[in-house]
Design a protein around this motif. Structure first.
Motif, PDB file in Angstrom:
ATOM      1  N   ALA A  13       0.833  -1.200   0.000  1.00  0.00           N
ATOM      2  CA  ALA A  13       0.000   0.000   0.000  1.00  0.00           C
ATOM      3  C   ALA A  13       0.868   1.250   0.000  1.00  0.00           C
ATOM      4  CB  ALA A  13      -0.917  -0.005   1.213  1.00  0.00           C
ATOM      5  N   LEU A  14       0.457   2.250  -0.770  1.00  0.00           N
ATOM      6  CA  LEU A  14       1.167   3.525  -0.863  1.00  0.00           C
ATOM      7  C   LEU A  14       0.254   4.667  -0.445  1.00  0.00           C
ATOM      8  CD1 LEU A  14       2.839   3.121  -4.395  1.00  0.00           C
ATOM      9  CD2 LEU A  14       3.872   2.614  -2.178  1.00  0.00           C
ATOM     10  N   ASP A  15       0.882   5.757  -0.012  1.00  0.00           N
ATOM     11  CA  ASP A  15       0.112   6.957   0.327  1.00  0.00           C
ATOM     12  C   ASP A  15      -0.256   7.759  -0.913  1.00  0.00           C
ATOM     13  OD1 ASP A  15       0.190   6.428   3.061  1.00  0.00           O
ATOM     14  OD2 ASP A  15       2.128   7.436   3.293  1.00  0.00           O
ATOM     15  N   GLY A  16       0.558   7.646  -1.963  1.00  0.00           N
ATOM     16  CA  GLY A  16       0.311   8.396  -3.185  1.00  0.00           C
ATOM     17  C   GLY A  16       0.998   7.733  -4.356  1.00  0.00           C
ATOM     18  N   ALA A  17       0.777   8.274  -5.546  1.00  0.00           N
ATOM     19  CA  ALA A  17       1.332   7.694  -6.769  1.00  0.00           C
ATOM     20  C   ALA A  17       2.457   8.553  -7.317  1.00  0.00           C
ATOM     21  CB  ALA A  17       0.232   7.549  -7.813  1.00  0.00           C
ATOM     22  N   SER A  18       3.425   7.907  -7.948  1.00  0.00           N
ATOM     23  CA  SER A  18       4.552   8.586  -8.575  1.00  0.00           C
ATOM     24  C   SER A  18       4.631   8.153 -10.040  1.00  0.00           C
ATOM     25  CB  SER A  18       5.854   8.220  -7.859  1.00  0.00           C
ATOM     26  OG  SER A  18       6.989   8.573  -8.638  1.00  0.00           O
ATOM     27  N   PRO A  19       5.010   9.066 -10.952  1.00  0.00           N
ATOM     28  CA  PRO A  19       5.160   8.673 -12.354  1.00  0.00           C
ATOM     29  C   PRO A  19       6.253   7.616 -12.565  1.00  0.00           C
ATOM     30  CG  PRO A  19       5.074  11.064 -12.130  1.00  0.00           C
ATOM     31  CD  PRO A  19       5.230  10.510 -10.754  1.00  0.00           C
ATOM     32  N   GLU A  20       7.268   7.616 -11.704  1.00  0.00           N
ATOM     33  CA  GLU A  20       8.359   6.647 -11.822  1.00  0.00           C
ATOM     34  C   GLU A  20       8.577   5.964 -10.470  1.00  0.00           C
ATOM     35  OE1 GLU A  20       9.678   5.658 -14.456  1.00  0.00           O
ATOM     36  OE2 GLU A  20       9.168   7.223 -15.915  1.00  0.00           O
ATOM     37  N   PRO A  21       7.712   5.020 -10.118  1.00  0.00           N
ATOM     38  CA  PRO A  21       7.851   4.336  -8.822  1.00  0.00           C
ATOM     39  C   PRO A  21       9.134   3.523  -8.761  1.00  0.00           C
ATOM     40  CG  PRO A  21       6.214   3.242 -10.194  1.00  0.00           C
ATOM     41  CD  PRO A  21       6.569   4.511 -10.890  1.00  0.00           C
ATOM     42  N   ARG A  22       9.691   3.403  -7.570  1.00  0.00           N
ATOM     43  CA  ARG A  22      10.943   2.669  -7.354  1.00  0.00           C
ATOM     44  C   ARG A  22      10.690   1.404  -6.547  1.00  0.00           C
ATOM     45  NH1 ARG A  22      15.405   6.303  -7.610  1.00  0.00           N
ATOM     46  NH2 ARG A  22      14.933   7.882  -9.193  1.00  0.00           N
ATOM     47  N   PRO A  23      11.339   0.307  -6.884  1.00  0.00           N
ATOM     48  CA  PRO A  23      11.220  -0.914  -6.076  1.00  0.00           C
ATOM     49  C   PRO A  23      11.770  -0.682  -4.667  1.00  0.00           C
ATOM     50  CG  PRO A  23      12.261  -1.359  -8.198  1.00  0.00           C
ATOM     51  CD  PRO A  23      12.217   0.124  -8.049  1.00  0.00           C
ATOM     52  N   MET A  24      11.132  -1.284  -3.687  1.00  0.00           N
ATOM     53  CA  MET A  24      11.616  -1.206  -2.313  1.00  0.00           C
ATOM     54  C   MET A  24      12.494  -2.419  -2.018  1.00  0.00           C
ATOM     55  SD  MET A  24       8.015  -0.140  -0.496  1.00  0.00           S
ATOM     56  CE  MET A  24       6.924   1.064  -1.260  1.00  0.00           C
ATOM     57  N   GLU A  25      13.457  -2.216  -1.124  1.00  0.00           N
ATOM     58  CA  GLU A  25      14.385  -3.303  -0.796  1.00  0.00           C
ATOM     59  C   GLU A  25      13.649  -4.552  -0.330  1.00  0.00           C
ATOM     60  OE1 GLU A  25      17.693  -3.618  -1.110  1.00  0.00           O
ATOM     61  OE2 GLU A  25      17.630  -1.739  -2.225  1.00  0.00           O
TER      62      GLU A  25
END
Length: 519
Positions: free
Chosen positions: A292-304
């Motif tokens: 789950a995310l708080d918001g959206a990004s045009p270029e999301p990044r993978p989390m460790e």
């Protein structure tokens, strides 16, 4: 038609029947549907077609086995129907993929075997093949690198596989064939309202030139995926949030990790999700996660933690455990899930689509998934046309062959995604043999495909070509960085650009590609 020719048609004085905001699966589905009904249709995409979630999927056209587990039979039935429709309408892009559910406990084979028989039954005449129980020996024969310890056997079933970005480009070209105008790199910066407060157009900005213009329409459809709330707040600054964004990532590994043609479906992970290990374009795709995310990004990044999660789960089912250094590329996408009160886990949220019309007449279509893009387009256009008082025309997309329709293609031939356009590409190579040279020995792509992307598929940036027209960035991020300059120089000749443009494109693309590296 060149992109510049399309831009010329956006002059003042034109009123469109329908303007669609968003060039992903949903927006393009709306665009094809509206154009096929004869409506004067314009689609605007701020970046490139499928740049968001629509290019970052698990590459499956499926009913959704996990939705069957959740008891959402209506969604599964709709998706299985649409899966069959898409195979019929785009056989050059969608093909049959075998999946095996490996069983390590005595109860798993009968349990999953019964569930997948129900899956077959719900598909009916549009099924891709009958599921069946496999012995231990047959399971290992189909998936040689499967972990043999405690393996009892498996269950095989069949679903669809595709190339998401290539389908998006095909939909854009289909829309153009039908008389609609799809425009990439043209973002909407505001909505225009008439004296009664009804939406009657958009303010748009050419992302490549900075030029702004006003475009009028009888109705506007908001099909921007995870960004639908941003457009809704252009209409009503107090609009409630509709989307609960959820991130999922995929790892790309060398084919040696699962050298067969059969995919693996893991039905229950530590967090209760389903993950897949799927052969795709000569690689193995592993995914996905659900965070789950708080918001959206045009270029999301993978989390460790997402990378670690997928490596650990893949290692449980493969004899050769993948390590971080084995990852050729890792990409993240954000699901536009519909918010629900009292739901803490996004994996529990519905994948059904949601259609709403605001008081000012802005039509918003949200949620859903690639498999049901056509039905989403049908529903949105039907309601938009009704609201705008457009002449009623029935939906035609259920039996509409998509651009390049060609049956009998071999999906192992990477040129198969071009369908009937293959011959034109081959003719380009016959005229200029230099175009037949590969971009890199580790990738299947040819120089001709770069030229084709610019001339016929509206590619305007290096990312357009290496991420969406070809899948070089996804298949091998490091190699895509190596070929970046050569590809940029080919594009520069086609676009009449100089060295400064090449340097800017190479620099920005390599910065992007580094985010696809695992470390």
């Amino acid at each position: 038609m060149l992109r510049s020719d399309i831009i010329v048609q956006l002059g003042p004085g034109t009123t469109w029947d329908i303007i669609i905001i968003g060039g992903g699966a949903t927006g393009l589905g709306c665009g094809v549907d509206a154009a096929s009904r004869g409506y004067k249709t314009l689609l605007l995409e701020e970046r490139d077609f499928s740049q968001g979630t629509s290019s970052r999927s698990t590459k499956l056209v499926h009913g959704g086995v996990r939705y069957l587990q959740q008891g959402n039979l209506a969604l599964v039935m709709d998706a299985l129907h649409e899966r069959g429709v898409l195979l019929r309408n785009a056989p050059h892009l969608v093909y049959n993929q075998a999946f095996v559910v490996p069983d390590y406990k005595w109860w798993e084979r009968p349990f999953y075997g019964v569930g997948l028989k129900l899956y077959d039954m719900l598909a009916g005449k549009l099924g891709f093949g009958r599921s069946r129980v496999l012995s231990r020996a047959k399971t290992l024969n189909m998936i040689p690198n499967l972990e043999p310890t405690d393996l009892r056997g498996g269950v095989i079933y069949y679903d669809g596989q595709f190339d998401d970005s290539r389908l998006a480009i095909t939909l854009a070209r289909t829309m153009l064939d039908l008389g609609g105008l799809p425009v990439n790199h043209m973002g909407v910066t505001g909505l225009i309202k008439d004296e009664d407060g009804l939406v009657c157009g958009v303010q748009a900005k050419n992302s490549l030139t900075g030029e702004s213009r006003e475009l009028r329409a009888k109705v506007v459809i908001n099909a921007t995926g995870v960004f639908v709330d941003e457009i809704r707040r252009m209409d009503d600054k107090d609009a409630a949030r509709l989307i609960a964004p959820s991130q999922g990532i995929h790892l790309v590994l060398d084919k040696s990790f699962s050298p067969g043609d059969t995919a693996i479906m893991v039905p229950h992970t530590d967090d209760g999700r389903v993950i897949f290990l799927v052969p795709w374009h000569g690689r193995v795709l592993v995914g996905t996660t659900d965070v789950a995310l708080d918001g959206a990004s045009p270029e999301p990044r993978p989390m460790e933690e997402e990378i670690t999660f997928l490596l650990e789960h893949a290692g449980r089912y493969l004899t050769r455990d993948p390590k971080r250094s084995d990852i050729l590329s890792v990409f993240a996408g954000i699901r536009p899930l519909i918010r629900a009160e009292g739901e803490d886990k996004t994996s529990s949220l519905s994948r059904d689509h949601h259609l709403t019309i605001s008081q000012s007449g802005l039509v918003t279509i949200a949620g859903g998934k690639w498999t049901t893009y056509r039905k989403m387009g049908e529903d949105a256009v039907t309601q938009a046309a009704r609201f705008a008082g457009l002449a009623p025309h029935s939906c035609k997309t259920e039996n509409l062959p998509l651009h390049g329709w060609l049956s009998g293609v071999d999906p192992r031939d990477h040129l198969s995604v071009y369908g009937s356009d293959i011959e034109e590409i081959r003719e380009m190579i016959r005229r200029d043999p230099e175009l037949g040279k590969p971009l890199h020995y580790k990738l299947p792509y040819l120089r001709a495909e770069v030229v084709w992307a610019v001339r016929r598929e509206w590619a305007r940036t290096l990312s357009d070509v290496l991420r969406h027209r070809t899948r070089a960035l996804i298949l091998d991020a490091a190699v895509s960085m190596v070929i970046a300059r050569d590809v940029a120089e080919i594009m520069a000749r086609e676009l009449d650009q100089g060295k400064e443009w090449v340097e800017e494109q190479v620099g920005s693309f390599r910065e992007l590609a580094r985010t696809y590296l695992a470390g």
